[in-house]
Design a protein around this motif. Structure first.
Motif, PDB file in Angstrom:
ATOM      1  N   LEU A  93       1.791   7.655   7.637  1.00  0.00           N
ATOM      2  CA  LEU A  93       0.789   8.637   7.217  1.00  0.00           C
ATOM      3  C   LEU A  93       0.151   9.258   8.459  1.00  0.00           C
ATOM      4  N   LYS A  94       0.397  10.534   8.672  1.00  0.00           N
ATOM      5  CA  LYS A  94      -0.059  11.216   9.877  1.00  0.00           C
ATOM      6  C   LYS A  94      -1.127  12.250   9.531  1.00  0.00           C
ATOM      7  N   GLN A  95      -2.247  12.174  10.248  1.00  0.00           N
ATOM      8  CA  GLN A  95      -3.328  13.121  10.007  1.00  0.00           C
ATOM      9  C   GLN A  95      -3.072  14.424  10.757  1.00  0.00           C
ATOM     10  N   MET A  96      -3.323  15.537  10.080  1.00  0.00           N
ATOM     11  CA  MET A  96      -3.174  16.856  10.685  1.00  0.00           C
ATOM     12  C   MET A  96      -4.506  17.305  11.274  1.00  0.00           C
ATOM     13  N   ASN A  97      -4.446  18.056  12.343  1.00  0.00           N
ATOM     14  CA  ASN A  97      -5.646  18.608  12.968  1.00  0.00           C
ATOM     15  C   ASN A  97      -5.875  20.017  12.436  1.00  0.00           C
TER      16      ASN A  97
ATOM     17  N   VAL B 107     -14.241  -5.350   6.782  1.00  0.00           N
ATOM     18  CA  VAL B 107     -13.942  -6.355   5.758  1.00  0.00           C
ATOM     19  C   VAL B 107     -14.277  -5.825   4.368  1.00  0.00           C
ATOM     20  N   ILE B 108     -15.448  -5.198   4.240  1.00  0.00           N
ATOM     21  CA  ILE B 108     -15.852  -4.652   2.943  1.00  0.00           C
ATOM     22  C   ILE B 108     -14.951  -3.482   2.554  1.00  0.00           C
ATOM     23  N   ILE B 109     -14.644  -2.614   3.510  1.00  0.00           N
ATOM     24  CA  ILE B 109     -13.761  -1.482   3.217  1.00  0.00           C
ATOM     25  C   ILE B 109     -12.415  -1.977   2.697  1.00  0.00           C
ATOM     26  N   LYS B 110     -11.882  -3.017   3.320  1.00  0.00           N
ATOM     27  CA  LYS B 110     -10.605  -3.579   2.868  1.00  0.00           C
ATOM     28  C   LYS B 110     -10.717  -4.098   1.435  1.00  0.00           C
TER      29      LYS B 110
ATOM     30  N   PHE C 163     -10.455   7.235   3.635  1.00  0.00           N
ATOM     31  CA  PHE C 163      -9.429   8.105   4.226  1.00  0.00           C
ATOM     32  C   PHE C 163      -8.991   7.537   5.577  1.00  0.00           C
ATOM     33  N   GLU C 164      -9.961   7.165   6.398  1.00  0.00           N
ATOM     34  CA  GLU C 164      -9.664   6.629   7.727  1.00  0.00           C
ATOM     35  C   GLU C 164      -8.890   5.313   7.633  1.00  0.00           C
ATOM     36  N   PHE C 165      -9.228   4.489   6.639  1.00  0.00           N
ATOM     37  CA  PHE C 165      -8.511   3.229   6.444  1.00  0.00           C
ATOM     38  C   PHE C 165      -7.037   3.495   6.149  1.00  0.00           C
ATOM     39  N   PHE C 166      -6.775   4.418   5.226  1.00  0.00           N
ATOM     40  CA  PHE C 166      -5.389   4.712   4.857  1.00  0.00           C
ATOM     41  C   PHE C 166      -4.597   5.251   6.047  1.00  0.00           C
ATOM     42  N   VAL C 167      -5.217   6.113   6.847  1.00  0.00           N
ATOM     43  CA  VAL C 167      -4.518   6.672   8.007  1.00  0.00           C
ATOM     44  C   VAL C 167      -4.093   5.565   8.967  1.00  0.00           C
ATOM     45  N   LYS C 168      -4.931   4.533   9.101  1.00  0.00           N
ATOM     46  CA  LYS C 168      -4.599   3.421   9.987  1.00  0.00           C
ATOM     47  C   LYS C 168      -3.630   2.428   9.339  1.00  0.00           C
ATOM     48  N   ALA C 169      -3.728   2.265   8.011  1.00  0.00           N
ATOM     49  CA  ALA C 169      -2.984   1.200   7.340  1.00  0.00           C
ATOM     50  C   ALA C 169      -1.574   1.600   6.928  1.00  0.00           C
ATOM     51  N   VAL C 170      -1.349   2.881   6.662  1.00  0.00           N
ATOM     52  CA  VAL C 170      -0.027   3.333   6.207  1.00  0.00           C
ATOM     53  C   VAL C 170       0.741   3.870   7.416  1.00  0.00           C
TER      54      VAL C 170
ATOM     55  N   THR D 138       0.830  -1.198   0.000  1.00  0.00           N
ATOM     56  CA  THR D 138       0.000   0.000   0.000  1.00  0.00           C
ATOM     57  C   THR D 138       0.867   1.252   0.000  1.00  0.00           C
ATOM     58  N   THR D 139       1.866   1.286   0.858  1.00  0.00           N
ATOM     59  CA  THR D 139       2.761   2.438   0.916  1.00  0.00           C
ATOM     60  C   THR D 139       3.491   2.633  -0.407  1.00  0.00           C
ATOM     61  N   LYS D 140       3.959   1.543  -0.982  1.00  0.00           N
ATOM     62  CA  LYS D 140       4.667   1.623  -2.262  1.00  0.00           C
ATOM     63  C   LYS D 140       3.750   2.151  -3.354  1.00  0.00           C
ATOM     64  N   CYS D 141       2.503   1.705  -3.337  1.00  0.00           N
ATOM     65  CA  CYS D 141       1.542   2.145  -4.353  1.00  0.00           C
ATOM     66  C   CYS D 141       1.254   3.641  -4.233  1.00  0.00           C
ATOM     67  N   LEU D 142       1.129   4.129  -2.999  1.00  0.00           N
ATOM     68  CA  LEU D 142       0.764   5.533  -2.778  1.00  0.00           C
ATOM     69  C   LEU D 142       1.961   6.480  -2.815  1.00  0.00           C
TER      70      LEU D 142
END
Length: 526
Positions: free
Chosen positions: A351-355, A510-513, A341-348, A320-324
């Motif tokens: 990848l850090k979310q800004m406030n 599961v579906i999101i993945k 968006f939430e999936f990527f923040v958890k999976a990569v 995933t990281t390589k792809c992005l």
């Protein structure tokens, strides 16, 4: 199980019980299940021929005098209006006619005077055509559904909204079935048999044809049943602060949206690029320019008691990281893309979310991976938007956002539009989609190596404010609008409808993945 040829069915069932211990059961209530078990073998079998789509369209034309026109183009005046309405998007009258065919839904051929005349899931039956002891992988299975009303009488017209799936709970495999309305009270369902082993068939009545008419009527006459709040703030006397909350909605001079008023009733906010107008009731003490915040207002349920009865009757982390890597990803839409968006923040990992100190429901949300040069951006699609109180300045139209980006080989646009538009006329939604289409065409003209992905609408809504039937109509508009544009269409309709997990407009992990796996295959096809 009821059948028009009971002797033949019983004979086949008796033989099938002996050979394969098949379970044949019909459940009553909202769900109709026919469970049958078989094994796929290597023997060559003759395939069941597909129902003739030509005969289906022929029946449709023969019955057109008894229902609304599929094209909706009945006069020279209408053609001129439609031509003017869509000409700026490069949409011809023929293309518009194809859209009308795509969203056409047959109507009952008689007046419905009692709920008992509607389709009953308890009395409706279906059979597997030409049932065999075993099948090969890749063969097709056909099921015929016979709709009956609550008086156990066969229906002679179509328009019911069925969903069908082939599944096996042990392996959690499933595939969607294609339902064809034969317009005579019967429906043909076609399944592809894609795996080796056992399987079950399930057919579900989502809405009767009578309930669909309720949905259509409220979409056509009651589009203000979802409304919004506009928050006005400004200076008052003696250094006080004045605040007024007013009702807001789309400016549309029909379909019930005209009820907000005419003349000087409202403040109007016209976007100069999209030419769409948002309006709010005029505040008593503050000027129109004092609009600061927006939020969801509420729902108006105008269903009659009879209508209520009808409506209710895998990529690894490293991959995933390589792809992005080196990608700038702009996600625009509703909360179902925010789930991505939430999936990527958890999976990569990096990848850090800004406030940004904004309303989370509407965004914008930003996450950055500096090491791998990944920029992830999500924001809501603009009004109409059912959200908590949020700054109006943060609500942007998707087409404007696309126009403001250069694009290029490192840029990915992910777009979805659906659940917040289910209460509005199809023309309004189509207009919005075509503005996005126009912006995408311009983007691909100036930067043809930009990746654009259109996500379709999830299933999961079952009421007057967001039925799956509404969503199906919106999906057909999306497919029609983007079929020849050179974008990817990530169709999640079947993924959310036939999965073993509980159906929800916001599907589970599961579906999101699974959706993300397909999404990444579009971004990184190599």
């Amino acid at each position: 199980m009821p059948s028009t040829n009971k002797t033949d069915i019983d004979s086949r069932l008796q033989h099938f019980y002996k050979e394969r211990s098949c379970l044949w059961k019909l459940l009553t209530g909202l769900f109709l299940f026919l469970l049958t078990v078989w094994s796929y073998v290597e023997n060559e079998r003759k395939k069941q021929p597909s129902p003739s789509f030509l005969s289906w369209h022929r029946v449709e034309r023969q019955n057109s005098s008894n229902s609304s026109s599929p094209t909706g183009i009945n006069s020279e005046e209408s053609q001129i209006q439609i031509s003017s309405f869509y000409s700026e998007f490069g949409i011809s009258l023929d293309a518009y006619s194809r859209l009308q065919q795509a969203v056409y839904w047959p109507e009952p051929d008689r007046s419905i005077t009692d709920v008992s005349m509607s389709t009953s899931p308890a009395h409706t039956t279906f059979i597997i055509e030409n049932l065999k002891e075993s099948y090969q992988i890749g063969e097709e299975l056909f099921v015929t559904v016979h709709a009956k009303n609550f008086e156990n009488k066969s229906k002679s017209y179509g328009g019911d909204f069925f969903q069908a799936k082939l599944f096996w709970s042990v392996t959690k495999a499933s595939v969607f079935g294609e339902v064809v309305d034969l317009l005579n009270g019967s429906y043909s369902v076609r399944f592809l048999l894609p795996w080796d082993g056992e399987a079950q068939v399930a057919v579900r009545l989502i809405h009767s044809s009578e309930a669909v008419q309720v949905l259509k009527r409220h979409r056509d006459t009651d589009s203000d049943r979802v409304y919004f709040n506009g928050y006005y703030e400004g200076p008052g006397p003696n250094k006080t602060r004045l605040r007024e909350t007013m009702t807001c909605n789309v400016k549309w001079d029909k379909n019930g949206l005209e009820r907000m008023g005419t003349g000087d009733c409202c403040c109007e906010y016209n976007d100069p690029r999209t030419q769409e107008t948002w309006r709010c009731k005029r505040p008593k003490s503050l000027p129109c320019s004092a609009l600061v915040y927006h939020s969801m207002g509420g729902y108006r349920n105008r269903l009659t008691s009879e209508e209520k009865m009808l409506i209710t009757c895998h990529f690894a982390t490293q991959t995933t990281t390589k792809c992005l890597k080196d990608k700038h990803i702009y996600m625009m839409g509703d909360s179902t893309t925010r789930q991505w968006f939430e999936f990527f923040v958890k999976a990569v990992p990096n990848l850090k979310q800004m406030n940004l100190h904004v309303q989370y429901q509407s965004g914008p949300l930003i996450a950055v991976d500096v090491e791998n040069n990944i920029y992830l951006h999500w924001r809501a699609h603009g009004v109409p938007l059912r959200t908590l109180k949020t700054a109006v300045a943060d609500l942007h139209y998707i087409s404007n956002e696309i126009d403001d980006q250069a694009g290029g080989p490192h840029t990915v646009f992910i777009i979805n539009l659906g659940p917040h538009f289910t209460t509005y006329p199809l023309d309004f939604y189509t207009h919005r989609v075509l503005r996005i289409r126009k912006a995408v065409l311009a983007l691909l003209q100036r930067a043809p190596d930009t990746t654009v992905i259109i996500k379709t609408v999830n299933t999961g809504y079952k009421d007057i404010f967001g039925s799956d039937w509404y969503s199906l109509q919106l999906n057909r508009v999306l497919h029609w609008a983007f079929q020849d544009v050179g974008v990817y269409i990530l169709d999640v309709w079947q993924m959310t409808a036939c999965h073993y997990s509980k159906e929800n407009i916001h599907p589970g992990p599961v579906i999101i993945k699974n959706e993300i796996d397909i999404l990444l295959s579009f971004i990184c096809p190599d």
